[in-house]
Each structure stands twice: as structure tokens, then as C-alpha cells.
Design a protein around this motif. Structure first.
Motif, mmCIF file in Angstrom:
data_model
loop_
_atom_site.group_PDB
_atom_site.id
_atom_site.type_symbol
_atom_site.label_atom_id
_atom_site.label_comp_id
_atom_site.label_asym_id
_atom_site.label_seq_id
_atom_site.Cartn_x
_atom_site.Cartn_y
_atom_site.Cartn_z
ATOM 1 N N ILE A 108 0.497 -0.981 -0.195
ATOM 2 C CA ILE A 108 0.113 -0.328 0.387
ATOM 3 C C ILE A 108 0.957 1.570 0.049
ATOM 4 O O ILE A 108 -0.092 1.966 0.216
ATOM 5 C CB ILE A 108 -0.917 -0.220 1.212
ATOM 6 N N ARG A 111 -0.440 4.481 -0.955
ATOM 7 C CA ARG A 111 -1.996 5.145 -0.834
ATOM 8 C C ARG A 111 -1.848 6.485 -0.323
ATOM 9 O O ARG A 111 -0.489 6.417 1.054
ATOM 10 C CB ARG A 111 -2.916 3.648 -0.195
ATOM 11 N N ASP A 112 -2.343 7.243 -0.252
ATOM 12 C CA ASP A 112 -2.400 8.613 0.015
ATOM 13 C C ASP A 112 -2.264 8.188 2.027
ATOM 14 O O ASP A 112 -1.255 9.015 2.353
ATOM 15 C CB ASP A 112 -3.439 9.587 -0.186
ATOM 16 N N SER A 127 -9.267 8.069 5.519
ATOM 17 C CA SER A 127 -9.277 7.998 4.226
ATOM 18 C C SER A 127 -10.259 8.864 3.384
ATOM 19 O O SER A 127 -10.944 8.592 4.005
ATOM 20 C CB SER A 127 -8.681 6.930 3.392
ATOM 21 N N VAL A 130 -11.576 4.479 -0.975
ATOM 22 C CA VAL A 130 -10.887 3.813 -1.910
ATOM 23 C C VAL A 130 -11.269 2.348 -2.336
ATOM 24 O O VAL A 130 -11.466 1.839 -0.945
ATOM 25 C CB VAL A 130 -9.386 4.038 -1.014
ATOM 26 N N SER A 132 -10.195 -1.153 -2.051
ATOM 27 C CA SER A 132 -9.868 -2.130 -0.512
ATOM 28 C C SER A 132 -8.827 -3.078 -1.415
ATOM 29 O O SER A 132 -9.277 -3.769 -2.684
ATOM 30 C CB SER A 132 -10.072 -2.625 0.345
ATOM 31 N N LYS A 133 -7.498 -3.293 -1.327
ATOM 32 C CA LYS A 133 -6.424 -3.713 -2.169
ATOM 33 C C LYS A 133 -7.028 -5.511 -2.116
ATOM 34 O O LYS A 133 -6.521 -5.745 -2.999
ATOM 35 C CB LYS A 133 -5.553 -3.957 -1.930
#
Length: 170
Positions: A108, A111-112, A127, A130, A132-133
Motif C-alpha cells: 500500500i 496509498r495517500d 482516508s 478507496v 481495498s486492495k
């Protein structure tokens, strides 16, 4: 005379209808504001609760040590004690590699929320939504720094709160 009485009754009925409509609109507006405030309060309480839980997890000596053999079973046991709304727990290392309590793994680093905690030194980040991976579903990530002995971020712990969970509150 009867036409005048009928006209007067029609005018009175219209005035009563207008006043009633105004009163009902004002009442509905006030109720909607109360409902929105209550939902906002409920959402705030959930976020506070999850933040507190992440703070406790991040302070754990094994989380701070970062040894995966120790972190993995402890994270799994902590998952059983945390709120269901929090969803999966993530533990991420400084290089962005992570694992979750549901067995997901990956990276990740892009990711910001990861960059804000690990590179910019923010202690806690909520956050934007997004995908999710590990879950492949829309989530909001609540990320907390795990501080090393020198006080800098050594890892990150996070909840993946599914958007459907948040939508149910709103």
C-alpha cells in the motif's frame, strides 16, 4: 349573499391550507435537521471508538517491535476484541508491505493514507473512499501510526471500514 358566503369560505379554506402547509414544511425541516444531527453524532461516536481501539493496538509492545511472527497472532486476537464495524485490520511496514486479519497481503506504499502516516508523520488519518486492495470493495481506511523506540512511525495499523457499513449509518 350565498355566492359571497361561498367565496368567503373558499378564501378562509385557502388561508388555512397555506398556513397548514407552511407549518408542516417547517416541522419536516426541523425533523430532518434532528435526524441529520443524530446520524452525524452516531458516525462521530463510531469514528471515536475505532480511533481509540487503533490507539490501543498501536501501543502494543509486539506491534511496536514489528516482528511478523509476533504481530500476526496478536493482531488476529485483537481483531476478535474490536468493533465489527471496523472490518479488517491492516498491519503495514515502512516499505508498504502489509497483511490483514483476513489473510490479505500486498503493498500500500502508493496509498495517500500510508504516505501521510509513514512519510509525512501524521499520527492518525481518515482516508478518502478507496477500493481495498485486499477486499476489492469500497472502504474508508482509518490509519494509525505505530511508533518505534525513537518516536518515528515504524509501522501502521488500520481498519478498513466498508462503505456499506457507513452508508447504513447515514
Amino acid at each position: 349573499v350565498s355566492i359571497m358566503v361561498a367565496g368567503l369560505l373558499g378564501l378562509v379554506a385557502r388561508l388555512i391550507g397555506l398556513r397548514l402547509s407552511t407549518s408542516v414544511s417547517a416541522l419536516m425541516g426541523a425533523e430532518n435537521i434532528q435526524i441529520a444531527a443524530a446520524r452525524g453524532s452516531e458516525l462521530g461516536q463510531l469514528m471515536d471508538k475505532l480511533h481509540s481501539q487503533l490507539s490501543l493496538i498501536a501501543a502494543s509492545p509486539s506491534m511496536r517491535a514489528g516482528d511478523r511472527k509476533a504481530v500476526e497472532p496478536e493482531l488476529a486476537s485483537m481483531k476478535r476484541l474490536t468493533s465489527a464495524e471496523g472490518g479488517d485490520l491492516i498491519y503495514a511496514y515502512p516499505d508498504g508491505s502489509y497483511f490483514t486479519t483476513s489473510g490479505g497481503e500486498g503493498n500500500i506504499a502508493d496509498r495517500d493514507y500510508f504516505l501521510q502516516v509513514m512519510k509525512q508523520g501524521q499520527d492518525y488519518v481518515v482516508s478518502d473512499a478507496v477500493i481495498s486492495k485486499s477486499l476489492n470493495t469500497p472502504v474508508v481506511v482509518l490509519a494509525k501510526a505505530v511508533l518505534g523506540k525513537d518516536g518515528s512511525p515504524a509501522a501502521l495499523v488500520a481498519f478498513q471500514v466498508k462503505m456499506e457499513t457507513l452508508s447504513a449509518l447515514i
